[in-house]
Design an enzyme around this catalytic site. Structure first.
Site, PDB file in Angstrom:
ATOM      1  N   GLU A   1      76.560 -18.804   4.251  1.00 17.15           N
ATOM      2  CA  GLU A   1      77.733 -19.200   3.452  1.00 17.15           C
ATOM      3  C   GLU A   1      77.551 -18.529   2.117  1.00 17.15           C
ATOM      4  O   GLU A   1      76.592 -18.826   1.390  1.00 17.15           O
ATOM      5  CB  GLU A   1      77.781 -20.725   3.277  1.00 17.15           C
TER       6      GLU A   1
ATOM      7  N   LYS B   1      63.738 -24.702   1.638  1.00 13.85           N
ATOM      8  CA  LYS B   1      63.393 -23.990   0.392  1.00 13.85           C
ATOM      9  C   LYS B   1      64.613 -24.088  -0.531  1.00 13.85           C
ATOM     10  O   LYS B   1      65.594 -23.375  -0.362  1.00 13.85           O
ATOM     11  CB  LYS B   1      63.088 -22.528   0.720  1.00 13.85           C
TER      12      LYS B   1
ATOM     13  N   GLU C   1      82.759 -11.353  -7.624  1.00 16.02           N
ATOM     14  CA  GLU C   1      82.498 -12.756  -7.969  1.00 16.02           C
ATOM     15  C   GLU C   1      81.753 -12.823  -9.302  1.00 16.02           C
ATOM     16  O   GLU C   1      80.687 -12.232  -9.453  1.00 16.02           O
ATOM     17  CB  GLU C   1      81.659 -13.424  -6.873  1.00 16.02           C
TER      18      GLU C   1
HETATM   19  P1  NAP Z   1      71.126 -16.764  -4.582  1.00 18.29           P
HETATM   20  O1  NAP Z   1      70.555 -16.140  -5.771  1.00 18.29           O
HETATM   21  O2  NAP Z   1      71.533 -15.882  -3.458  1.00 18.29           O
HETATM   22  O3  NAP Z   1      70.048 -17.844  -4.088  1.00 18.29           O
HETATM   23  C1  NAP Z   1      70.295 -18.746  -3.040  1.00 18.29           C
HETATM   24  C2  NAP Z   1      68.967 -19.192  -2.451  1.00 18.29           C
HETATM   25  O4  NAP Z   1      68.328 -18.078  -1.823  1.00 18.29           O
HETATM   26  C3  NAP Z   1      67.974 -19.701  -3.489  1.00 18.29           C
HETATM   27  O5  NAP Z   1      67.199 -20.730  -2.918  1.00 18.29           O
HETATM   28  C4  NAP Z   1      67.131 -18.466  -3.752  1.00 18.29           C
HETATM   29  O6  NAP Z   1      65.872 -18.753  -4.311  1.00 18.29           O
HETATM   30  C5  NAP Z   1      67.025 -17.916  -2.340  1.00 18.29           C
HETATM   31  N1  NAP Z   1      66.668 -16.499  -2.261  1.00 18.29           N
HETATM   32  C6  NAP Z   1      66.837 -15.532  -3.204  1.00 18.29           C
HETATM   33  N2  NAP Z   1      66.366 -14.346  -2.728  1.00 18.29           N
HETATM   34  C7  NAP Z   1      65.914 -14.579  -1.466  1.00 18.29           C
HETATM   35  C8  NAP Z   1      65.320 -13.760  -0.465  1.00 18.29           C
HETATM   36  N3  NAP Z   1      65.114 -12.457  -0.639  1.00 18.29           N
HETATM   37  N4  NAP Z   1      64.970 -14.331   0.709  1.00 18.29           N
HETATM   38  C9  NAP Z   1      65.191 -15.634   0.932  1.00 18.29           C
HETATM   39  N5  NAP Z   1      65.732 -16.474   0.015  1.00 18.29           N
HETATM   40  C10 NAP Z   1      66.107 -15.947  -1.165  1.00 18.29           C
HETATM   41  O7  NAP Z   1      72.409 -17.652  -4.949  1.00 18.29           O
HETATM   42  P2  NAP Z   1      72.530 -18.699  -6.133  1.00 18.29           P
HETATM   43  O8  NAP Z   1      72.668 -17.967  -7.426  1.00 18.29           O
HETATM   44  O9  NAP Z   1      71.481 -19.735  -5.997  1.00 18.29           O
HETATM   45  O10 NAP Z   1      73.932 -19.395  -5.783  1.00 18.29           O
HETATM   46  C11 NAP Z   1      75.162 -18.895  -6.200  1.00 18.29           C
HETATM   47  C12 NAP Z   1      75.849 -18.202  -5.032  1.00 18.29           C
HETATM   48  O11 NAP Z   1      75.986 -19.112  -3.962  1.00 18.29           O
HETATM   49  C13 NAP Z   1      77.263 -17.749  -5.363  1.00 18.29           C
HETATM   50  O12 NAP Z   1      77.453 -16.451  -4.873  1.00 18.29           O
HETATM   51  C14 NAP Z   1      78.142 -18.745  -4.602  1.00 18.29           C
HETATM   52  O13 NAP Z   1      79.410 -18.253  -4.244  1.00 18.29           O
HETATM   53  C15 NAP Z   1      77.290 -19.032  -3.419  1.00 18.29           C
HETATM   54  N6  NAP Z   1      77.660 -20.299  -2.801  1.00 18.29           N
HETATM   55  C16 NAP Z   1      78.335 -20.261  -1.607  1.00 18.29           C
HETATM   56  C17 NAP Z   1      78.737 -21.442  -1.000  1.00 18.29           C
HETATM   57  C18 NAP Z   1      79.471 -21.421   0.307  1.00 18.29           C
HETATM   58  O14 NAP Z   1      79.449 -22.419   0.992  1.00 18.29           O
HETATM   59  N7  NAP Z   1      80.124 -20.337   0.680  1.00 18.29           N
HETATM   60  C19 NAP Z   1      78.442 -22.665  -1.611  1.00 18.29           C
HETATM   61  C20 NAP Z   1      77.767 -22.657  -2.826  1.00 18.29           C
HETATM   62  C21 NAP Z   1      77.363 -21.469  -3.400  1.00 18.29           C
HETATM   63  P3  NAP Z   1      65.720 -18.722  -5.921  1.00 18.29           P
HETATM   64  O15 NAP Z   1      66.452 -19.901  -6.420  1.00 18.29           O
HETATM   65  O16 NAP Z   1      64.295 -18.811  -6.179  1.00 18.29           O
HETATM   66  O17 NAP Z   1      66.314 -17.423  -6.377  1.00 18.29           O
END
Ligand code: NAP
Length: 497
Positions: A250, A175, A385
């Protein structure tokens, strides 16, 4: 004309009902709609998990080197299409083209690296304490894996998860972020073209709350690998904990570069610019804090703010652009809110601080590279963040104080130190509590052959990528096998001859 994306379930590309779609939009130009995307529900998730379950036995019994060969072909296809895919990354999420190409290169590297694991995947063989008896451990696949990815590395992060999952013999329901579904689709198409049997990899588009939530709690899932924000990740950890399901998260970071008074200041400024504003500050390892020794802080600030002001904002496809847009209007508003919070907290705004709407930027989500000085480590802009082009500069009295500041957030992903003193470097390497530590280099730039991930609130479970403690430890479980060929009952710990 935007294309209509489809889910891939059991080897069939399935159309969504036309009424139930979302859009993928270019963040540099909101009128540029790339695709209409299925907004999948529980029913599609059910079908995908079922397909993955049915494909599991045949895939787990396929010799691992053969599984690796699929990845070699996928790596070759990625390399052939690198330019097109890199441009797509830029168009769909905004990072400048050379970073878009780097995103694809990471996937290529991971394909070849993980293909090689098909010929390693090694366990241990040790002597038994009894005669005519073998003792060994082997890696076996976990089962059906749910892989949930963010938008900021729309090709690389899916590849980091899908490739090791597949080479280890798992089947997958993927997903992707709803902001980067076209990149995800192109990657999945490549794997299909590379010869992946039907059902081994299934793609379900949709929102996190609907498709994502249904996937995480689905009874047919054995393991969940998630990359994204802390809020989402913590919810997933809790859901998986309640189901006794293996989970790797992560998550975010509030990464810091320490600049000591003996540092090569120009090199440190270079690293802070790259770490703070590369990918518009939207990397989990972005250098959001720069902790500078008080003796050199003023000269650092002058050079750093000067460089930040000179960065050119624009469409990432334009070769003269240094910094692209942030990914969405929602993300832009969140970053602007944080800039306001910083002002109210009393931090000194040295440059940036606003949305830029002039000329060709009017239709995109552009924020000027922003530097705050006189930041107190207790301020929210120093602890939370932001995930945008905003850097907080904090003064430190000495190395011990700098390390205390680095470690003073709930995160622990990446840190860096610029110093010419080997002893200071050694202390920082030992005491900065982050999963990644860089010396005389910025907080970004991990290579795929070592584990990637953080401490504390930055993640849990085995790390991603290669090396000991990396992705293979998540995508396999250990099985220990004792084979007695003595033909008689032998009792360990009791028959001591
Ligand atoms: P996000 O909003 O948490 O979304 C990540 C993924 O989870 C997306 O596919 C999202 O779908 C899905 N998702 C959202 N709510 C969910 C739920 N309740 N159940 C299951 N899946 C769900 O994060 P983002 O804005 O895409 O990414 C930015 C974040 O990623 C930042 O905090 C960054 O630090 C972190 N990040 C961490 C790493 C690492 O390796 N540590 C690497 C890259 C990024 P939708 O797109 O439909 O919302």
């Amino acid at each position: 004309m935007p294309e209509t994306l489809r889910n891939l379930i059991g080897g069939r590309w399935t159309e969504p009902p036309p009424s139930n779609t979302i859009e993928s939009v270019n963040p540099a130009r909101a009128s540029d709609v790339l695709a209409r995307v299925p907004r999948s529900s529980e029913a599609e998730v059910d079908a995908a998990v079922d397909a993955a379950r049915r494909a599991f036995d045949a895939w787990r019994l396929t010799p691992a080197p053969r599984r690796g060969e699929v990845l070699i072909r996928a790596g070759e296809l990625l390399a052939r299409r690198k330019e097109d895919l890199g441009r797509l990354v830029t168009r769909e999420m905004g990072k400048v083209l050379k970073e878009g190409l780097g995103d694809v290169q990471e996937a290529i590297d991971m394909a070849f690296y993980m293909a090689g694991e098909g010929r390693r995947l090694s366990g241990e063989t040790v002597p038994s304490e009894l005669p005519d008896k073998d003792a060994k451990s082997v890696r076996v696949p976990v089962g059906v894996c749910a892989l949930i990815t963010p938008w900021n590395f729309p090709v690389a992060i899916p590849a980091w998860k899908i490739f090791p999952a597949l080479v280890c013999g798992n089947t997958v329901v993927f997903k992707p972020s709803s902001l980067t579904p076209v990149c995800a689709t192109r990657l999945v198409e490549i794997l299909v073209e590379a010869g992946l049997p039907p059902g081994v990899l299934n793609l379900v588009h949709g929102t996190g709350s609907e498709a994502g939530g249904a996937l995480v709690s689905h009874a047919g899932i054995d393991a969940v690998s998630f990359t994204g924000s802390c809020d989402t990740g913590e919810g997933i950890e809790q859901a998986c904990g309640a189901l006794h399901r293996s989970v790797s998260t992560e998550m975010g970071g509030k990464n810091a570069i320490v600049v000591m008074d003996d540092a090569d200041l120009d090199l440190a400024v270079e690293g802070a610019i790259w770490g703070g504003f590369g990918t518009s500050g939207q990397r989990c390892t972005a250098a959001a804090r720069i902790v500078v020794h008080e003796k050199v802080c003023d000269s650092f600030l002058e050079k750093f703010a000067g460089r930040a002001k000179a960065l050119r904002l624009g469409d990432g496809l334009d070769p003269s652009t240094d910094v692209g847009p942030v990914v969405s209007q929602e993300q832009m508003n969140k970053v602007l809110d944080y800039i306001e919070i910083g002002r109210k907290e009393g931090a000194r705004l040295l440059c940036g601080g606003k949305r830029k709407v002039s000329g060709s930027l009017a239709e995109g989500w552009f924020i000027e590279p922003t530097v705050f000085a006189d930041v107190d480590p207790k301020m929210r802009i120093a602890r939370e963040e932001i995930f945008g082009p905003v850097v907080a500069v904090i003064r430190a009295r000495d190395l011990a104080h700098a390390i205390e500041i680095v470690n003073g957030t709930k995160y622990g992903l990446s840190s860096a130190i610029y110093t010419r003193d080997v002893n200071k470097s050694a202390i920082a390497e030992r005491d900065m509590d982050t999963g990644l530590v860089y010396v005389n280099a910025s907080t970004i730039g991990a290579e795929i052959q070592l584990p990637f991930g953080g401490t504390k609130g930055s993640g849990s479970g085995p790390r991603e990528a290669g090396g000991r403690g990396g992705a293979l430890d998540f995508f396999t479980k250990w099985k220990v096998i004792y084979r007695d060929f003595s033909g008689r009952l032998q009792k360990a710990q009791i028959d001591r001859g």
